[in-house]
Enzyme design. Structure first.
Site, PDB file in Angstrom:
ATOM      1  N   HIS A  44       4.500  -0.613 -17.593  1.00  0.00           N
ATOM      2  CA  HIS A  44       5.936  -0.610 -17.905  1.00  0.00           C
ATOM      3  C   HIS A  44       6.409   0.792 -18.298  1.00  0.00           C
ATOM      4  O   HIS A  44       7.491   1.234 -17.903  1.00  0.00           O
ATOM      5  CB  HIS A  44       6.227  -1.555 -19.077  1.00  0.00           C
ATOM      6  N   SER A 192      -1.457  -5.676 -17.007  1.00  0.00           N
ATOM      7  CA  SER A 192      -0.576  -6.843 -16.970  1.00  0.00           C
ATOM      8  C   SER A 192      -0.475  -7.409 -18.376  1.00  0.00           C
ATOM      9  O   SER A 192      -1.474  -7.419 -19.112  1.00  0.00           O
ATOM     10  CB  SER A 192      -1.157  -7.902 -16.027  1.00  0.00           C
TER      11      SER A 192
HETATM   12  P1  AMP Z   1       6.843  -7.974 -16.231  1.00  0.00           P
HETATM   13  O1  AMP Z   1       7.161  -7.593 -17.647  1.00  0.00           O
HETATM   14  O2  AMP Z   1       5.427  -8.363 -16.011  1.00  0.00           O
HETATM   15  O3  AMP Z   1       7.851  -8.932 -15.664  1.00  0.00           O
HETATM   16  O4  AMP Z   1       7.005  -6.632 -15.396  1.00  0.00           O
HETATM   17  C1  AMP Z   1       8.158  -5.839 -15.496  1.00  0.00           C
HETATM   18  C2  AMP Z   1       8.098  -4.733 -14.472  1.00  0.00           C
HETATM   19  O5  AMP Z   1       6.921  -3.951 -14.710  1.00  0.00           O
HETATM   20  C3  AMP Z   1       7.983  -5.256 -13.036  1.00  0.00           C
HETATM   21  O6  AMP Z   1       8.757  -4.432 -12.189  1.00  0.00           O
HETATM   22  C4  AMP Z   1       6.505  -5.128 -12.745  1.00  0.00           C
HETATM   23  O7  AMP Z   1       6.221  -4.976 -11.376  1.00  0.00           O
HETATM   24  C5  AMP Z   1       6.179  -3.847 -13.506  1.00  0.00           C
HETATM   25  N1  AMP Z   1       4.744  -3.774 -13.803  1.00  0.00           N
HETATM   26  C6  AMP Z   1       3.978  -4.714 -14.390  1.00  0.00           C
HETATM   27  N2  AMP Z   1       2.683  -4.303 -14.444  1.00  0.00           N
HETATM   28  C7  AMP Z   1       2.649  -3.072 -13.871  1.00  0.00           C
HETATM   29  C8  AMP Z   1       1.607  -2.122 -13.606  1.00  0.00           C
HETATM   30  N3  AMP Z   1       0.346  -2.360 -13.952  1.00  0.00           N
HETATM   31  N4  AMP Z   1       1.942  -0.966 -12.989  1.00  0.00           N
HETATM   32  C9  AMP Z   1       3.227  -0.723 -12.617  1.00  0.00           C
HETATM   33  N5  AMP Z   1       4.250  -1.566 -12.842  1.00  0.00           N
HETATM   34  C10 AMP Z   1       3.967  -2.734 -13.448  1.00  0.00           C
END
Ligand code: AMP
Length: 292
Positions: A44, A192
């Site tokens: 993030h 993640s």
């Molecule tokens: P989330 O909070 O999991 O819904 O993710 C929010 C944003 O962060 C989304 O655009 C995801 O694709 C991005 N994101 C999550 N994990 C990663 C990562 N390891 N590397 C790059 N972007 C990420």
């Protein structure tokens, strides 16, 4: 010692969000939006830094979106830590945190849902039929609420990124969508928020998902095949590592996500597999053999 940067202000209503962003726009600043569900990690943070490098102002959003979870999924237990997130956002240079309440996003009587076909079907769309309609609806709302110049999403959620590009184009939303590369642990495991569900043993096994995808992508880039045999070997490797089951390992066109059985244009290997209480996803690029 690194100096503590000021915490970004938090707004929780559309009116307060628009008031702050309008002030910046009047001053001539462009704005990047970084939507998240919180429990932030370095993946993030990379999106926030990307936003800051692209635009004068970055607004991150934090909203665990109930519309994208099925009743059997982990909405209630999804990890949350707003105070910790705010401190991390400060370090990444974030200017504003928009953390709306559920009532603000889905007030009494809310009755609209955006449905995306094509690119949203198959892969995660087949295993989590709730998800992309919920994502499309909430991202459309966030884009309309903030009217950013750029919105930044991670390639970690590759199908989601293509779904977002699709409805932004289809609905003529006036925003540029940028994708940023996946940030990984030194082991290769894609960062993640759901990695928090893993035990120490599962965390040691989980990097095999990326290792299996990388080996398969290298084999396909060398012209190895047939594709189904390469994908089968990857599935076996993931199960042998200790994953309970594999939802899918598939080779798709990198732009359309159409099923392919040969790599003649840029392609993507995508996978989802279950380990302990977590469902992990990952993907890697596959370069056509001639281009290697
Ligand atoms: P989330 O909070 O999991 O819904 O993710 C929010 C944003 O962060 C989304 O655009 C995801 O694709 C991005 N994101 C999550 N994990 C990663 C990562 N390891 N590397 C790059 N972007 C990420």
């Amino acid at each position: 010692m690194s100096q503590a940067l000021p915490l970004p202000p938090v707004v929780r209503s559309v009116a307060a969000l628009r008031a702050q962003l309008a002030e910046w726009r009047r001053a001539g600043d462009d704005i990047a939006l970084v939507p998240t569900m919180g429990y932030l990690h370095q993946g993030h943070m990379a999106l926030v830094r990307y936003g800051k490098a692209t635009c004068r102002r970055v607004c991150a959003t934090l909203f665990v979106n109930p519309a994208q979870f099925a009743p059997t999924e982990d909405f209630q237990t999804y990890p949350r830590d707003e105070a910790g997130d705010r401190a991390k956002l400060a370090q990444a240079g974030c200017d504003l945190l928009y953390a709306p309440t559920t009532e603000e996003m889905y007030p009494e009587g809310f009755a609209t849902r955006i449905t995306v076909t094509g690119v949203a079907e198959g892969l995660c769309g087949a295993f989590r039929p709730q998800m992309f309609g919920g994502v499309a609806t909430v991202v459309t709302k966030l884009l309309n609420q903030a009217s950013p110049d750029v919105a930044v999403f991670g390639e970690k959620d590759y199908q989601q990124l293509l779904v977002i590009r699709r409805f932004v184009r289809d609905l003529d939303l006036p925003v540029r969508i940028d994708g940023a590369p996946t940030v990984r642990e030194p082991s290769g495991l894609a960062m993640s928020s759901r990695n928090a569900y893993l035990s120490a043993e599962q965390r040691a096994q989980a990097p095999e998902l990326f290792a299996a995808l990388t080996a398969a992508a290298e084999s396909l880039a060398r012209g190895g095949g047939p594709v189904e045999a390469v994908l089968g070997a990857a599935r076996q490797r993931i199960v042998a590592a200790g994953f309970a089951s594999v939802d899918y390992v598939e080779l798709r066109d990198a732009e359309t996500l159409a099923t392919i059985d040969r790599v003649v244009r840029p392609a993507r290997l995508l996978a989802a597999a279950r380990i302990g209480p977590a469902r992990l996803i990952d993907n890697v690029a596959v370069v056509p053999p001639a281009a290697v």
